[in-house]
Scaffold this active site. Sequence first.
Site, PDB file in Angstrom:
ATOM      1  N   GLY A  12      44.300  42.522  34.577  1.00 46.37           N
ATOM      2  CA  GLY A  12      43.843  43.469  35.611  1.00 46.37           C
ATOM      3  C   GLY A  12      44.963  44.403  36.018  1.00 46.37           C
ATOM      4  N   ASN A  89      45.728  38.023  37.568  1.00 39.15           N
ATOM      5  CA  ASN A  89      45.466  38.919  38.708  1.00 39.15           C
ATOM      6  C   ASN A  89      44.045  39.499  38.699  1.00 39.15           C
ATOM      7  OD1 ASN A  89      46.231  41.209  40.771  1.00 39.15           O
ATOM      8  ND2 ASN A  89      45.487  42.253  38.941  1.00 39.15           N
ATOM      9  N   TYR A 154      32.925  35.417  46.646  1.00 39.08           N
ATOM     10  CA  TYR A 154      34.363  35.711  46.544  1.00 39.08           C
ATOM     11  C   TYR A 154      35.199  34.550  47.085  1.00 39.08           C
ATOM     12  CZ  TYR A 154      38.759  38.313  47.008  1.00 39.08           C
ATOM     13  OH  TYR A 154      40.066  38.731  46.901  1.00 39.08           O
ATOM     14  N   ALA A 156      34.322  31.435  47.514  1.00 39.88           N
ATOM     15  CA  ALA A 156      34.183  30.244  46.666  1.00 39.88           C
ATOM     16  C   ALA A 156      35.083  30.367  45.433  1.00 39.88           C
ATOM     17  CB  ALA A 156      32.726  30.070  46.242  1.00 39.88           C
TER      18      ALA A 156
HETATM   19  N1  LIG Z   1      43.440  44.158  47.744  1.00 38.69           N
HETATM   20  C1  LIG Z   1      43.374  43.120  48.546  1.00 38.69           C
HETATM   21  O1  LIG Z   1      43.297  43.256  49.786  1.00 38.69           O
HETATM   22  C2  LIG Z   1      43.397  41.727  47.983  1.00 38.69           C
HETATM   23  C3  LIG Z   1      43.554  40.651  48.867  1.00 38.69           C
HETATM   24  C4  LIG Z   1      43.572  39.369  48.358  1.00 38.69           C
HETATM   25  C5  LIG Z   1      43.458  39.153  47.006  1.00 38.69           C
HETATM   26  N2  LIG Z   1      43.299  40.202  46.168  1.00 38.69           N
HETATM   27  C6  LIG Z   1      43.157  39.911  44.736  1.00 38.69           C
HETATM   28  O2  LIG Z   1      44.129  40.646  44.019  1.00 38.69           O
HETATM   29  C7  LIG Z   1      43.639  40.924  42.703  1.00 38.69           C
HETATM   30  C8  LIG Z   1      43.776  42.414  42.441  1.00 38.69           C
HETATM   31  O3  LIG Z   1      42.996  43.112  43.390  1.00 38.69           O
HETATM   32  P1  LIG Z   1      43.103  44.669  43.673  1.00 38.69           P
HETATM   33  O4  LIG Z   1      42.885  44.858  45.111  1.00 38.69           O
HETATM   34  O5  LIG Z   1      44.300  45.223  42.997  1.00 38.69           O
HETATM   35  O6  LIG Z   1      41.770  45.154  42.924  1.00 38.69           O
HETATM   36  P2  LIG Z   1      41.451  46.481  42.100  1.00 38.69           P
HETATM   37  O7  LIG Z   1      39.947  46.505  41.984  1.00 38.69           O
HETATM   38  O8  LIG Z   1      42.111  47.665  42.693  1.00 38.69           O
HETATM   39  O9  LIG Z   1      42.072  46.171  40.672  1.00 38.69           O
HETATM   40  C9  LIG Z   1      41.547  45.129  39.881  1.00 38.69           C
HETATM   41  C10 LIG Z   1      41.784  45.413  38.399  1.00 38.69           C
HETATM   42  O10 LIG Z   1      41.152  44.358  37.663  1.00 38.69           O
HETATM   43  C11 LIG Z   1      40.411  44.929  36.604  1.00 38.69           C
HETATM   44  N3  LIG Z   1      39.292  44.051  36.243  1.00 38.69           N
HETATM   45  C12 LIG Z   1      38.110  43.893  36.883  1.00 38.69           C
HETATM   46  N4  LIG Z   1      37.333  43.037  36.216  1.00 38.69           N
HETATM   47  C13 LIG Z   1      38.030  42.636  35.119  1.00 38.69           C
HETATM   48  C14 LIG Z   1      37.761  41.756  34.038  1.00 38.69           C
HETATM   49  N5  LIG Z   1      36.585  41.151  33.918  1.00 38.69           N
HETATM   50  N6  LIG Z   1      38.732  41.565  33.113  1.00 38.69           N
HETATM   51  C15 LIG Z   1      39.919  42.222  33.208  1.00 38.69           C
HETATM   52  N7  LIG Z   1      40.221  43.066  34.194  1.00 38.69           N
HETATM   53  C16 LIG Z   1      39.290  43.276  35.137  1.00 38.69           C
HETATM   54  C17 LIG Z   1      39.937  46.278  37.127  1.00 38.69           C
HETATM   55  O11 LIG Z   1      39.589  47.167  36.074  1.00 38.69           O
HETATM   56  C18 LIG Z   1      41.140  46.736  37.930  1.00 38.69           C
HETATM   57  O12 LIG Z   1      42.058  47.462  37.152  1.00 38.69           O
HETATM   58  C19 LIG Z   1      42.210  40.411  42.669  1.00 38.69           C
HETATM   59  O13 LIG Z   1      42.179  39.126  42.091  1.00 38.69           O
HETATM   60  C20 LIG Z   1      41.840  40.348  44.140  1.00 38.69           C
HETATM   61  O14 LIG Z   1      40.816  39.431  44.395  1.00 38.69           O
HETATM   62  C21 LIG Z   1      43.266  41.488  46.624  1.00 38.69           C
END
Ligand SMILES: NC(=O)c1ccc[n+]([C@@H]2O[C@H](COP(=O)([O-])OP(=O)(O)OC[C@H]3O[C@@H](n4cnc5c(N)ncnc54)[C@H](O)[C@@H]3O)[C@@H](O)[C@H]2O)c1
Length: 258
Positions: A12, A89, A154, A156
């Site tokens: 990701g 990630n 989410y 879960a």
């Molecule tokens: N942003 C927040 O506030 C936050 C808080 C807690 C946890 N997280 C976690 O951090 C991680 C990154 O989140 P983010 O905010 O950068 O999200 P984002 O949506 O900005 O980026 C996520 C990336 O993952 C890729 N992706 C989606 N589905 C995919 C798949 N099936 N296979 C491969 N890649 C895939 C997307 O194309 C994107 O580039 C996630 O696991 C999210 O749950 C984010």
Amino acid sequence: MKLKDKIAIVTGAGRGLGKGIALRLAREGCNLMVSDIDIEAVKKAAEEIKTIGREAIFAKTDVSDKSQVEEMVNEAKEKFSRIDILVNNAGVTTVGHITKLTEKEWDRCLDINLKGVFLCTKAVAGIMIEQKNGRIINISSKSGKQGGLWLSAYSASKSGLIGLTQSLALDLAQYGITVNAICPGIVFTPQWDKLIVEYAKKLNIPESEVKSYYVKKIPLGRNATVKDVANVLVFLVSQEADYMTGQAINVTGGQEMR
Ligand SMILES: NC(=O)c1ccc[n+]([C@@H]2O[C@H](COP(=O)([O-])OP(=O)(O)OC[C@H]3O[C@@H](n4cnc5c(N)ncnc54)[C@H](O)[C@@H]3O)[C@@H](O)[C@H]2O)c1
């Protein structure tokens, strides 16, 4: 450079936290395989890493697809001969009241956020076991520690990821491999921009007030940055954290303390 010549995979990595983490690992000396379902975005991430002076390859990989994951890991192993760090990630946020949430949405969320980590870890575990060394970081969430309104799928998935982290830590400890999770609070990544509409609906407030509504709840008075998360990640994959495994570390500005 704390991680000179280490080889890392970040899933990701096309945007948001994943891209930020990949760039930071590069600045700390890693060479990387960056993967994402969005090939154009991850290609750009790889190009940016090269401008830092590190090596980078990229792959279009859906983490919920076993054959795509295996192909990506094999490609990284072929190119770099080893894999020191895996950052699981890739993730999606699924928002919806239980009466509206569909089975398809539930399955997609669990497939990417939880099964995806299982598949990626399984694909690198054999390599790390042979090396008798490795660092695996799973990006969970504060929602993995406490459920949230309209966040059943989410929450879960992220809570399951903490259980998975602990079990993997036990499976792999004897081989010198550590497995830890990071639980970020609120980081305003592109994911958030998509969620604002849903959050405004669930809170019954204007879209323009959503971000400040959430920030007001944070004891340290500000949202987390990608750098806040990357700082903890670099520590956890460095030698300084040799004696830590099976942990789920909050980076929430005091919002979550368990
Ligand atoms: N942003 C927040 O506030 C936050 C808080 C807690 C946890 N997280 C976690 O951090 C991680 C990154 O989140 P983010 O905010 O950068 O999200 P984002 O949506 O900005 O980026 C996520 C990336 O993952 C890729 N992706 C989606 N589905 C995919 C798949 N099936 N296979 C491969 N890649 C895939 C997307 O194309 C994107 O580039 C996630 O696991 C999210 O749950 C984010």
